[in-house]
Design a protein around this motif. Structure first.
Motif, PDB file in Angstrom:
ATOM      1  N   UNK A 153       0.825  -1.214   0.000  1.00 15.37           N
ATOM      2  CA  UNK A 153       0.000   0.000   0.000  1.00 15.37           C
ATOM      3  C   UNK A 153       0.853   1.256   0.000  1.00 15.37           C
ATOM      4  N   UNK A 154       0.525   2.172  -0.901  1.00 14.57           N
ATOM      5  CA  UNK A 154       1.252   3.428  -1.079  1.00 14.57           C
ATOM      6  C   UNK A 154       0.201   4.528  -1.218  1.00 14.57           C
ATOM      7  N   UNK A 155       0.199   5.480  -0.284  1.00 15.28           N
ATOM      8  CA  UNK A 155      -0.846   6.505  -0.278  1.00 15.28           C
ATOM      9  C   UNK A 155      -0.869   7.325  -1.564  1.00 15.28           C
ATOM     10  N   UNK A 156       0.278   7.493  -2.200  1.00 16.43           N
ATOM     11  CA  UNK A 156       0.300   8.274  -3.441  1.00 16.43           C
ATOM     12  C   UNK A 156      -0.467   7.559  -4.546  1.00 16.43           C
ATOM     13  N   UNK A 157      -0.284   6.244  -4.634  1.00 16.10           N
ATOM     14  CA  UNK A 157      -1.030   5.465  -5.615  1.00 16.10           C
ATOM     15  C   UNK A 157      -2.505   5.416  -5.233  1.00 16.10           C
ATOM     16  N   UNK A 158      -2.755   5.168  -3.954  1.00 11.23           N
ATOM     17  CA  UNK A 158      -4.142   5.086  -3.491  1.00 11.23           C
ATOM     18  C   UNK A 158      -4.898   6.381  -3.797  1.00 11.23           C
ATOM     19  N   UNK A 159      -4.239   7.515  -3.542  1.00  9.14           N
ATOM     20  CA  UNK A 159      -4.882   8.807  -3.786  1.00  9.14           C
ATOM     21  C   UNK A 159      -5.158   9.029  -5.270  1.00  9.14           C
ATOM     22  N   UNK A 160      -4.195   8.653  -6.108  1.00  7.21           N
ATOM     23  CA  UNK A 160      -4.387   8.829  -7.546  1.00  7.21           C
ATOM     24  C   UNK A 160      -5.577   8.002  -8.034  1.00  7.21           C
ATOM     25  N   UNK A 161      -5.685   6.769  -7.539  1.00  4.49           N
ATOM     26  CA  UNK A 161      -6.789   5.915  -7.960  1.00  4.49           C
ATOM     27  C   UNK A 161      -8.126   6.443  -7.442  1.00  4.49           C
ATOM     28  N   UNK A 162      -8.124   6.938  -6.212  1.00  6.36           N
ATOM     29  CA  UNK A 162      -9.374   7.506  -5.687  1.00  6.36           C
ATOM     30  C   UNK A 162      -9.816   8.703  -6.527  1.00  6.36           C
ATOM     31  N   UNK A 163      -8.849   9.511  -6.929  1.00  7.84           N
ATOM     32  CA  UNK A 163      -9.193  10.668  -7.754  1.00  7.84           C
ATOM     33  C   UNK A 163      -9.734  10.285  -9.109  1.00  7.84           C
ATOM     34  N   UNK A 164      -9.258   9.150  -9.636  1.00  4.46           N
ATOM     35  CA  UNK A 164      -9.716   8.700 -10.953  1.00  4.46           C
ATOM     36  C   UNK A 164     -11.087   8.029 -10.886  1.00  4.46           C
ATOM     37  N   UNK A 165     -11.480   7.607  -9.679  1.00  5.48           N
ATOM     38  CA  UNK A 165     -12.759   6.907  -9.520  1.00  5.48           C
ATOM     39  C   UNK A 165     -13.845   7.879  -9.071  1.00  5.48           C
ATOM     40  N   UNK A 166     -13.911   9.011  -9.731  1.00  2.64           N
ATOM     41  CA  UNK A 166     -14.941  10.000  -9.438  1.00  2.64           C
ATOM     42  C   UNK A 166     -15.872  10.116 -10.637  1.00  2.64           C
ATOM     43  N   UNK A 167     -17.092  10.494 -10.396  1.00  2.00           N
ATOM     44  CA  UNK A 167     -18.050  10.607 -11.484  1.00  2.00           C
ATOM     45  C   UNK A 167     -18.618   9.253 -11.869  1.00  2.00           C
ATOM     46  N   UNK A 168     -19.331   9.230 -12.961  1.00  2.00           N
ATOM     47  CA  UNK A 168     -19.992   8.014 -13.425  1.00  2.00           C
ATOM     48  C   UNK A 168     -18.963   7.013 -13.961  1.00  2.00           C
ATOM     49  N   UNK A 169     -19.020   5.764 -13.520  1.00  2.00           N
ATOM     50  CA  UNK A 169     -18.105   4.763 -14.079  1.00  2.00           C
ATOM     51  C   UNK A 169     -18.516   4.375 -15.495  1.00  2.00           C
ATOM     52  N   UNK A 170     -17.539   3.881 -16.252  1.00  2.00           N
ATOM     53  CA  UNK A 170     -17.848   3.386 -17.594  1.00  2.00           C
ATOM     54  C   UNK A 170     -18.615   2.081 -17.541  1.00  2.00           C
ATOM     55  N   UNK A 171     -18.396   1.313 -16.474  1.00  2.00           N
ATOM     56  CA  UNK A 171     -19.095   0.043 -16.274  1.00  2.00           C
ATOM     57  C   UNK A 171     -19.510  -0.061 -14.817  1.00  2.00           C
ATOM     58  N   UNK A 172     -20.703  -0.556 -14.592  1.00  2.00           N
ATOM     59  CA  UNK A 172     -21.237  -0.699 -13.237  1.00  2.00           C
ATOM     60  C   UNK A 172     -22.171  -1.900 -13.238  1.00  2.00           C
ATOM     61  N   UNK A 173     -21.675  -3.020 -12.700  1.00  2.00           N
ATOM     62  CA  UNK A 173     -22.414  -4.277 -12.760  1.00  2.00           C
ATOM     63  C   UNK A 173     -22.486  -4.879 -11.362  1.00  2.00           C
TER      64      UNK A 173
END
Length: 413
Positions: A153-173
Motif C-alpha cells: 500500500x502506497x498513499x500516493x497510488x491510493x490517492x491517484x486511484x481515488x481521484x480517478x474513480x470519481x463521477x460516473x463509471x464506464x461500467x457498473x455491474x
C-alpha cells in the motif's frame, strides 16, 4: 521496461457490461457454466468456458474447445458487443461486497518482472493447467483472465486511484452474488505517466491469485520472442493482464478442511490424540477462530475449540507459522496420516465464503468424519512467504470478492 503499463483494453461497448460480465472461469463447474449461459448469448463464459456451446461431456482441453473460444470472441467483436479503446488506458476497478470495498487498477504487468522475481509468487503450478492457459491465450491472441496482484500500500497510488474513480463509471455491474463491479477509464496522459512512475518505484508486486495465468503468459511471451526476429520488448506479449489492489484493502477468508475418516480411531481415541497437542474445549456454538493457533473442529455432531500452545508455533519461519501449516503439522500428518494434501482423496477444502454451516453439513452427511475451521492467512503473511522465496501449502488463501471476467481484456495483436 516499466513494471506496469497502460494498454488499449478490449471491453464491453456502452450498455453491454451487464450482458458480458461473468464469474472467473475456474470457479464454476461445467454444469454451472451451462446453466449460467442460458438466455445470455453474450456472457463472457462463451469465451472463458466455450465448452458450454459444444456437446456435454466434451474434453474441455480438446482443440475444438479453444477454437470455439476464438470463434465466440470474434463474433462478440464483430457484433460490436466488445470494442477496443483507441488509445492506451488504465482502468480503475472498484469491488464492493457488503461493507467491504477495494480499489485497484487494471494494467498490463511486465513478464520480465515476473520472470526475474519482482512480481513474486507463493504457489506451485501444475503443468497441465499452465498448458491449458497457454492454449487459451494462443487461440484467442488475447489474455482474458486477469491475474490478481497486490502492491504494498502506497498513499500516493491510493490517492491517484481515488481521484480517478470519481463521477460516473464506464461500467457498473452487480453480479448474481451481489458483488458490485465498477470500472472507470483512465485515459489522461499526465495521470497515466504518474501512475506508471509510482509503480516503478515499488520494490515488488505479489500474486494473490492467478499463478497459472501468469506462468502461461510467461510461456507465451517466450515462444513469441523466439519466433519474432524483430523482437523489441514493447510487443503486447511482453505484458500480461492484471488487476492490482493495495495489500491493505484485500480480503482473505478462511480456507477450511474436511477429512473423510479418523484414520482408524474411534471418536474418543481421536479426541485423546488431539488433546496431547492442543487445549480442547467442547462448546455449544460453531467456532470461528479469531487468532493464529486457534481452530474450530466439528466432530460427531459437536463443536470444539482447539488452542495450540504458543510454544508450538514457529516464530521465524513464514510458512511453518501459517495456520494451514500448523494444522498439517499437528493433526493432519501425525494424527490423521495425511502427508500430501494435493493428492490425498481423504481431504477436501471448503472456502470460507460458504460459512461454518457448510462444514456441519459435510460432516452430518456421513461422507466426512471431521471438519476444521481455520484462522485466515493474512496478506502480510502471504507477502512474507513470497519475500522469502518460499511456497505456501495448497489451498492456503481464499480471496473475496472475486474479479469478474470480460470487463477488460488484453489483446496481443
Amino acid at each position: 521496461m516499466s513494471l506496469i503499463r497502460a494498454f488499449p483494453g478490449l471491453r464491453p461497448a456502452d450498455g453491454r457490461a451487464e450482458d458480458v460480465a461473468a464469474p472467473p472461469y475456474d470457479v464454476l463447474s461445467e454444469a454451472e457454466a451451462r446453466e449460467m449461459v442460458k438466455n445470455r448469448p453474450w456472457s463472457f463464459l462463451h469465451i472463458s468456458r466455450p465448452e458450454v456451446d459444444l456437446p456435454a461431456g466434451i474434453d474441455p482441453h480438446a482443440p475444438e474447445v479453444y477454437a470455439k473460444a476464438a470463434e465466440n470472441l470474434a463474433a462478440m467483436r464483430r457484433e460490436g458487443v466488445l470494442t477496443t479503446d483507441s488509445r492506451d488506458c488504465y482502468y480503475v476497478y472498484r469491488l464492493t461486497m457488503g461493507a467491504h470495498t477495494q480499489l485497484g487498477v487494471v494494467a498490463a504487468a511486465s513478464v520480465d518482472a515476473y520472470d526475474s522475481g519482482r512480481i513474486k509468487r507463493h504457489e506451485l503450478t501444475r503443468p497441465d493447467k499452465e498448458l491449458d492457459r497457454v492454449k487459451q491465450i494462443s487461440a484467442l491472441n488475447a489474455q482474458t483472465g486477469p491475474v490478481f496482484l497486490v502492491y504494498p500500500s502506497d498513499e500516493r497510488i491510493d490517492d491517484l486511484l481515488r481521484g480517478a474513480a470519481e463521477g460516473e463509471p464506464a461500467m457498473d455491474v452487480t453480479a448474481s452474488d451481489s458483488v458490485r463491479h465498477q470500472i472507470w477509464v483512465l485515459s489522461d496522459r499526465t495521470r497515466i505517466t504518474a501512475l506508471t512512475l509510482l509503480f516503478d518505484e515499488l520494490p515488488a508486486l505479489y500474486i494473490a491469485d492467478g499463478h497459472h495465468r501468469s506462468a502461461a503468459a510467461s510461456r507465451v511471451a517466450a515462444q513469441r520472442k523466439l519466433a519474432n526476429p524483430q523482437h523489441t520488448g514493447n510487443e503486447p506479449y511482453n505484458y500480461f493482464l492484471s488487476v492490482i489492489f493495495p495489500h491493505k484493502q484485500t480480503q482473505i477468508l478462511d480456507y477450511n478442511r474436511v477429512v473423510r475418516d479418523l484414520n482408524g480411531m474411534t471418536v474418543s481415541q481421536f479426541l485423546q490424540a488431539i488433546g496431547e497437542r492442543f487445549q480442547v474445549e467442547s462448546v455449544d456454538e460453531p467456532v470461528k477462530p479469531e487468532q493464529t493457533g486457534h481452530f474450530g473442529m466439528y466432530l460427531d455432531g459437536s463443536w470444539y475449540r482447539l488452542v495450540l500452545p504458543e510454544s508450538r508455533i514457529p516464530s521465524l519461519d513464514p510458512v511453518a507459522s501459517l495456520d494451514v501449516s500448523l494444522l498439517s503439522h499437528e493433526i493432519l500428518e501425525p494424527v490423521l496420516g495425511i502427508s500430501d494434501q494435493r493428492t490425498d482423496s481423504r481431504i477436501d477444502f471448503v472456502g470460507g465464503i460458504r460459512g461454518l454451516k457448510a462444514l456441519e453439513q459435510r460432516v452430518d452427511s456421513g461422507e466426512w468424519a471431521v471438519a476444521f475451521a481455520l484462522y485466515p492467512t493474512s496478506m502480510n503473511g502471504l507477502m512474507a512467504v513470497a519475500d522469502a522465496g518460499q511456497i505456501m501449502p495448497p489451498k492456503s488463501t481464499w480471496f473475496e470478492p472475486k474479479l469478474a471476467d470480460g470487463l477488460v481484456s488484453h489483446l496481443l495483436e
